[in-house]
Design an enzyme around this catalytic site. Sequence first.
Site, PDB file in Angstrom:
ATOM      1  N   CYS A   1     118.133   8.535 -13.613  1.00  0.00           N
ATOM      2  CA  CYS A   1     117.240   9.650 -13.315  1.00  0.00           C
ATOM      3  C   CYS A   1     116.954   9.712 -11.809  1.00  0.00           C
ATOM      4  O   CYS A   1     117.322   8.818 -11.051  1.00  0.00           O
ATOM      5  CB  CYS A   1     115.933   9.497 -14.085  1.00  0.00           C
ATOM      6  SG  CYS A   1     115.021   8.002 -13.642  1.00  0.00           S
TER       7      CYS A   1
ATOM      8  N   CYS B   1     115.224   6.683 -10.413  1.00  0.00           N
ATOM      9  CA  CYS B   1     116.107   5.529 -10.291  1.00  0.00           C
ATOM     10  C   CYS B   1     116.961   5.643  -9.027  1.00  0.00           C
ATOM     11  O   CYS B   1     117.150   4.661  -8.303  1.00  0.00           O
ATOM     12  CB  CYS B   1     117.005   5.406 -11.520  1.00  0.00           C
ATOM     13  SG  CYS B   1     116.078   5.300 -13.057  1.00  0.00           S
TER      14      CYS B   1
END
Length: 84
Positions: free
Chosen positions: A10, A13
């Site tokens: 994501c 991240c």
Amino acid sequence: MKIKVLGPGCANCVNLEKATREAVAALGIDAEIEKVTDYAEIAAYGIMRTPGLVVDEEVVLSGRVPTAASVRELLEPLVAGGAR
């Protein structure tokens, strides 16, 4: 030093990986940075909210995206402890 960025890929991240790479570069340390996207492996670290940051198999952060400066502050004591 081995650093793992835990998360499914994501935006948070990706941002944590970027901040980690900036912190490692600023500290001038030799570190291997690995992205871990496998849910089973992430869960094995006890991470309930991603992203997570693991340094030498110890979870040092989870559930938030720090700045590069904050990551540097997390890594500095480990470097001083001889992890270079």
